[in-house]
Scaffold this motif. Structure first.
Motif, PDB file in Angstrom:
ATOM      1  N   LYS A  74       4.104   5.747  -5.516  1.00 33.46           N
ATOM      2  CA  LYS A  74       4.134   5.790  -6.988  1.00 33.46           C
ATOM      3  C   LYS A  74       3.084   6.761  -7.520  1.00 33.46           C
ATOM      4  CE  LYS A  74       7.457   3.131  -8.106  1.00 33.46           C
ATOM      5  NZ  LYS A  74       8.639   3.695  -8.763  1.00 33.46           N
ATOM      6  N   ARG A  75       1.905   6.750  -6.908  1.00 33.30           N
ATOM      7  CA  ARG A  75       0.851   7.669  -7.339  1.00 33.30           C
ATOM      8  C   ARG A  75       1.293   9.119  -7.149  1.00 33.30           C
ATOM      9  NH1 ARG A  75      -5.080   7.322  -7.746  1.00 33.30           N
ATOM     10  NH2 ARG A  75      -5.800   9.460  -7.755  1.00 33.30           N
ATOM     11  N   GLU A 121       0.828  -1.208   0.000  1.00 32.39           N
ATOM     12  CA  GLU A 121       0.000   0.000   0.000  1.00 32.39           C
ATOM     13  C   GLU A 121       0.863   1.258   0.000  1.00 32.39           C
ATOM     14  OE1 GLU A 121      -3.927  -1.799   2.256  1.00 32.39           O
ATOM     15  OE2 GLU A 121      -2.344  -0.884   3.461  1.00 32.39           O
ATOM     16  N   SER A 157       2.345   1.805  -3.424  1.00 32.64           N
ATOM     17  CA  SER A 157       1.314   2.281  -4.332  1.00 32.64           C
ATOM     18  C   SER A 157       1.075   3.781  -4.144  1.00 32.64           C
ATOM     19  CB  SER A 157       0.025   1.489  -4.099  1.00 32.64           C
ATOM     20  OG  SER A 157      -1.007   1.990  -4.896  1.00 32.64           O
ATOM     21  N   ARG A 158       0.967   4.218  -2.897  1.00 34.36           N
ATOM     22  CA  ARG A 158       0.760   5.650  -2.623  1.00 34.36           C
ATOM     23  C   ARG A 158       1.942   6.471  -3.115  1.00 34.36           C
ATOM     24  NH1 ARG A 158      -1.166   3.479   2.218  1.00 34.36           N
ATOM     25  NH2 ARG A 158       0.829   3.877   3.222  1.00 34.36           N
TER      26      ARG A 158
END
Length: 60
Positions: free
Chosen positions: A43-44, A37, A40-41
């Motif tokens: 990379k976003r 998680e 993912s955050r």
């Protein structure tokens, strides 16, 4: 179960090896989920930042 706060790299390598060798019962699922998680955050945010910079340059 590894102490990822003490040795993130070592812990991630250990978890990857456990996945590769299919020792699923030895994995640390809570920490794995947290790390996925977090990645993912990150990379976003990185993509959003790069898009902002690109748009800023295009609008100049």
């Amino acid at each position: 179960m590894c102490q990822h706060d003490d040795d993130f790299y070592g812990c991630s390598q250990e978890q990857a090896n456990l996945l590769r060798t299919e020792h699923f019962n030895e994995l640390d699922p809570e920490n794995l989920l947290e790390e996925i998680e977090a990645m993912s955050r990150n990379k976003r945010r990185e993509i959003e930042s790069r898009l902002e910079k690109l748009l800023s340059h295009l609008l100049k």
